[in-house]
Write a protein that holds these residues in place. Structure first.
Motif, PDB file in Angstrom:
ATOM      1  N   ASP A  60       0.819  -1.216   0.000  1.00 17.17           N
ATOM      2  CA  ASP A  60       0.000   0.000   0.000  1.00 17.17           C
ATOM      3  C   ASP A  60       0.852   1.264   0.000  1.00 17.17           C
ATOM      4  O   ASP A  60       0.431   2.308  -0.510  1.00 17.17           O
ATOM      5  CB  ASP A  60      -0.923   0.017   1.227  1.00 17.17           C
ATOM      6  N   GLU A  61       2.074   1.163   0.547  1.00 17.98           N
ATOM      7  CA  GLU A  61       2.932   2.341   0.644  1.00 17.98           C
ATOM      8  C   GLU A  61       3.697   2.617  -0.641  1.00 17.98           C
ATOM      9  O   GLU A  61       4.128   3.751  -0.878  1.00 17.98           O
ATOM     10  CB  GLU A  61       3.935   2.172   1.788  1.00 17.98           C
ATOM     11  N   ILE A  62       3.879   1.607  -1.499  1.00 15.87           N
ATOM     12  CA  ILE A  62       4.795   1.787  -2.625  1.00 15.87           C
ATOM     13  C   ILE A  62       4.159   1.619  -3.986  1.00 15.87           C
ATOM     14  O   ILE A  62       4.620   2.226  -4.968  1.00 15.87           O
ATOM     15  CB  ILE A  62       5.993   0.812  -2.482  1.00 15.87           C
ATOM     16  N   VAL A  63       3.125   0.792  -4.115  1.00 17.29           N
ATOM     17  CA  VAL A  63       2.513   0.583  -5.430  1.00 17.29           C
ATOM     18  C   VAL A  63       1.966   1.910  -5.939  1.00 17.29           C
ATOM     19  O   VAL A  63       1.248   2.623  -5.237  1.00 17.29           O
ATOM     20  CB  VAL A  63       1.396  -0.475  -5.356  1.00 17.29           C
ATOM     21  N   GLY A  64       2.324   2.238  -7.180  1.00 24.05           N
ATOM     22  CA  GLY A  64       1.937   3.505  -7.788  1.00 24.05           C
ATOM     23  C   GLY A  64       2.980   4.593  -7.629  1.00 24.05           C
ATOM     24  O   GLY A  64       2.863   5.647  -8.281  1.00 24.05           O
TER      25      GLY A  64
END
Length: 370
Positions: A60-64
Motif C-alpha cells: 500500500d505504501e509503494i505501489v503507484g
C-alpha cells in the motif's frame, strides 16, 4: 446420442489461468529477492514479500510510486534511474550494482536486474525488476580490503623501522664510537700535561665517556626494539631469547620461554608478527600485570602453530574500562588475523592473563623452493 466434444479452448484458458496463478503465488512467496513490476513510466505496479522485506515498504505504501525513491540523492541527481530504464528498453535488459535506499533511509548494497516487458506487437508494457541484497557480501569485501590495506601499512612500517634501526646502528652508533675514541685520545693527551695530583681532575672526562657508553646502550636498545637484528639473522627463537632476557633485566620479572624442539622455518611475515605479539604482551605485563613470572610457549602440531603467553599477575577486572592503550590488543588480534589465525584473551581477576593464538601452518612456513 452424440457426446459433445470437449471445448479445448476453454480447457486451455483454464490451464493458462492456473499457471499464471501459481506463478504469481511463487513470485509473491519469494523472500530472498525483491521481485516486482514497473509500468512503462517507472512506477511500481506489483510488490512481493521479498521486496517488502528488503526495501521496507508495504504494498500500500509503494505501489503507484516511482521506483526512483529506491536510489540515493546522488544517483537521482545524475539521472541514473531514467538511464537504467532507457537502457533496458533499448537493449532488453540491464544489470547494475550499487547503493540503494530503504524506507528508513538506511542503505543497502544491491544487485539489480531490470528486464523490459513487451506485448506481442512489440510495444513496451513495463519492466520486471529483480533486486538482491548484497550488503553483507559488500561488508565482507570491505573488511578484506581493509585487512589487506592494513597488512600493507604494517609491512611498510616494518620496513621503515628496519631502515631507521639500521641507520641508528650504522650511522649514529659509529658516530658515538668515534666520539668516545676522540674523547679517550684527548684524555690521554691531557693526562701528559698534568701531574699525578692534577690527573684526578680529569674525572669529568671519564664521566662523559660513561655517558657515551650509556647513550650507545640506549641507542642499541631502541634500534633493537624497532627491528631486532637477531630476528633477521638468527630467527624467531634467538630473537625471543634476547627479548625475554632484556625484559627480565629491565623489569625484574622472570620469563620462561618454552619452544617446541621441532624446527620450523617461519616466513618473514609470520616471524615478525609473532614477535610483535609477544613484545606487546610483555609490554602490557610490565605496565599493568604486577606479575611475578611470565610463561611463553611456542609449539606446533600437524596443522597449526600455537602461541601462548601467560602471566600470574592481577588479571583483568570483570568489567574493564576502556583504556588509551587498548589498541595494543587490537593490534595483536589484527596481526594474527593476517596470518589466518585467531587470538583469544582469558583472564580471572587475581589469577593472571592468558593470551592464546593459533595460526595455520600453511600461512607461517617458508614456501619450499622449486
Amino acid at each position: 446420442m452424440q457426446q459433445d466434444s470437449p471445448d479445448w479452448s476453454t480447457s486451455r484458458n483454464l490451464s493458462d489461468i492456473d499457471i499464471e496463478h501459481r506463478y504469481r503465488l511463487l513470485i509473491e512467496a519469494v523472500q530472498d529477492y525483491a521481485i516486482f513490476m514497473l509500468d512503462a513510466a517507472g512506477n511500481v505496479a506489483s510488490w512481493n514479500l521479498g521486496a517488502q522485506r528488503i526495501k521496507g515498504y508495504s504494498p500500500d505504501e509503494i505501489v503507484g510510486r516511482h521506483f526512483s525513491r529506491f536510489y540515493t540523492d546522488e544517483d537521482i541527481a545524475a539521472g541514473k534511474p531514467a538511464q537504467l530504464l532507457a537502457t533496458a528498453a533499448w537493449q532488453g535488459r540491464v544489470e547494475d550494482e550499487g547503493w540503494r535506499v530503504r524506507k528508513d533511509e538506511s542503505r543497502l548494497w544491491a544487485n539489480v536486474v531490470i528486464t523490459a516487458v513487451h506485448d506481442e506487437q512489440g510495444d513496451l508494457l513495463g519492466f520486471a525488476k529483480i533486486t538482491r541484497d548484497m550488503t553483507e557480501r559488500r561488508r565482507l569485501e570491505d573488511l578484506e580490503h581493509a585487512s589487506a590495506a592494513s597488512a600493507l601499512v604494517q609491512q611498510a612500517r616494518e620496513n621503515e623501522q628496519r631502515r631507521i634501526a639500521r641507520e641508528l646502528h650504522d650511522d649514529l652508533g659509529q658516530q658515538i664510537t668515534a666520539l668516545k675514541m676522540t674523547l679517550a685520545l684527548h684524555e690521554t693527551e691531557l693526562a701528559r700535561h698534568f701531574s699525578e695530583a692534577g690527573r684526578a681532575r680529569l674525572g669529568s672526562v671519564r664521566e662523559m665517556a660513561d655517558q657515551l657508553d650509556a647513550m650507545a646502550t640506549s641507542m642499541r636498545r631502541i634500534a633493537a626494539d624497532l627491528r631486532p637484528p637477531m630476528l633477521d639473522d638468527l630467527g624467531l627463537e634467538a630473537a625471543l631469547e634476547w627479548m625475554t632476557e632484556g625484559f627480565e633485566q629491565r623489569y625484574g620479572v622472570p620469563v620462561r620461554c618454552e619452544i617446541s624442539p621441532d624446527v620450523l622455518c617461519l616466513n618473514d611475515l609470520a616471524a615478525i608478527s609473532l614477535y610483535r605479539v609477544i613484545q606487546e604482551a610483555l609490554t602490557n605485563v610490565a605496565r599493568h600485570a604486577r606479575a611475578n613470572e611470565v610463561f611463553v610457549t611456542l609449539s606446533a602440531d600437524d596443522r597449526h602453530y600455537h602461541l601462548q603467553i601467560h602471566d600470574d599477575g592481577v588479571g583483568l577486572p570483570k568489567a574493564p574500562a576502556p583504556r588509551a592503550d587498548c589498541f595494543g590488543l587490537l593490534g595483536m588480534r589484527e596481526r594474527i588475523s593476517q596470518l589466518g589465525g585467531v587470538l583469544s584473551v582469558d583472564s580471572i581477576p587475581g589469577r593472571g592473563v592468558t593470551i592464546t593464538a593459533r595460526v595455520p601452518l600453511a600461512r607461517v612456513l617458508v614456501e619450499s623452493q622449486p
